[in-house]
Enzyme design. Sequence first.
Site, PDB file in Angstrom:
ATOM      1  N   ASN A 103     -10.723  -2.732  -5.881  1.00 35.38           N
ATOM      2  CA  ASN A 103      -9.943  -1.700  -6.586  1.00 35.38           C
ATOM      3  C   ASN A 103     -10.525  -1.314  -7.949  1.00 35.38           C
ATOM      4  O   ASN A 103     -10.166  -0.282  -8.522  1.00 35.38           O
ATOM      5  CB  ASN A 103      -8.477  -2.131  -6.774  1.00 35.38           C
ATOM      6  CG  ASN A 103      -7.654  -2.068  -5.503  1.00 35.38           C
ATOM      7  OD1 ASN A 103      -6.757  -2.893  -5.286  1.00 35.38           O
ATOM      8  ND2 ASN A 103      -7.917  -1.092  -4.648  1.00 35.38           N
ATOM      9  N   ASP A 130       0.834  -1.201   0.000  1.00 37.85           N
ATOM     10  CA  ASP A 130       0.000   0.000   0.000  1.00 37.85           C
ATOM     11  C   ASP A 130       0.874   1.259   0.000  1.00 37.85           C
ATOM     12  O   ASP A 130       2.012   1.237   0.471  1.00 37.85           O
ATOM     13  CB  ASP A 130      -0.911  -0.025   1.239  1.00 37.85           C
ATOM     14  CG  ASP A 130      -2.133   0.862   1.064  1.00 37.85           C
ATOM     15  OD1 ASP A 130      -2.382   1.336  -0.065  1.00 37.85           O
ATOM     16  OD2 ASP A 130      -2.841   1.089   2.062  1.00 37.85           O
TER      17      ASP A 130
END
Length: 230
Positions: free
Chosen positions: A64, A16
């Site tokens: 996502n 991330d």
Amino acid sequence: MQEERKIPTHIAFIMDGNGRWAKRRLMPRKFGHKMGVEALKRVIDACEKAGVKEVSFYALSTENWSRPKDEIDALLDMVKKFADDELQKYVEKNYRVRFMGELHRLPEVTRTALEKIARASAGNTGIVVNIGLNYGGRDEIVRAVNKLIEEKKPVTVESLNLALDTAGMNDPDVIVRSAGEKRLSNFMLWQSAYSEFVYIDDFWPDFDAATVERIIAEYSKRQRRFGALQ
Ligand code: IPE
Ligand code: IPE
Ligand code: MG
């Protein structure tokens, strides 16, 4: 007293912070993902050198897809390039590459490249590199249960383990998340039952061999009990 250095069998990474890394440099998010792929390659090699047997990476979640199309397209291009570029090297280095997630939703060109590297490296006996694409822990469990129902097999912990995308792999000893976030975001929900969690504030593109050493040092301090006394 010097802590004993314990090497985890399986480390799973929630990669991330690519976007924030790029933003800090006034660069587009895509550039963050590009440098994220470089970090991925560094971390794989560092884990292999340290003696880790299996590594998993969260590269694209089932959630996502709600991001702008051009970011997802760029990310998928990079994944294809990674698979094409590393195929020969990983085959020579004896790395085995596999994937988890519902790959059918990926564009055919991407999927073909992934299947190619997975097939070419399937017989390798070195580190197992498992990459999550269009991966969601809930989706994985639902697909696994449906598979068992279809095959008319009883649902048990053992049968489910074998029906998951991670069939044959060890559960992660450590789950690492970068960029200071402290959540799973639908990653390896079933497999993380007894994983140790390590949070690193650095953004993913800054990860390197030194970060892997920090993770191993932190893991070495943990006492795992698996529900038992001591
Ligand atoms: C990479 O980091 C993880 C992926 C979803 C590919 P992000 O793209 O989430 O970066 P941040 O969290 O916005 O900084
Ligand atoms: C998790 O990161 C997914 C990947 C690393 C691929 P996100 O950036 O998508 O997670 P949230 O939205 O911050 O929970
Ligand atoms: Mg993020």
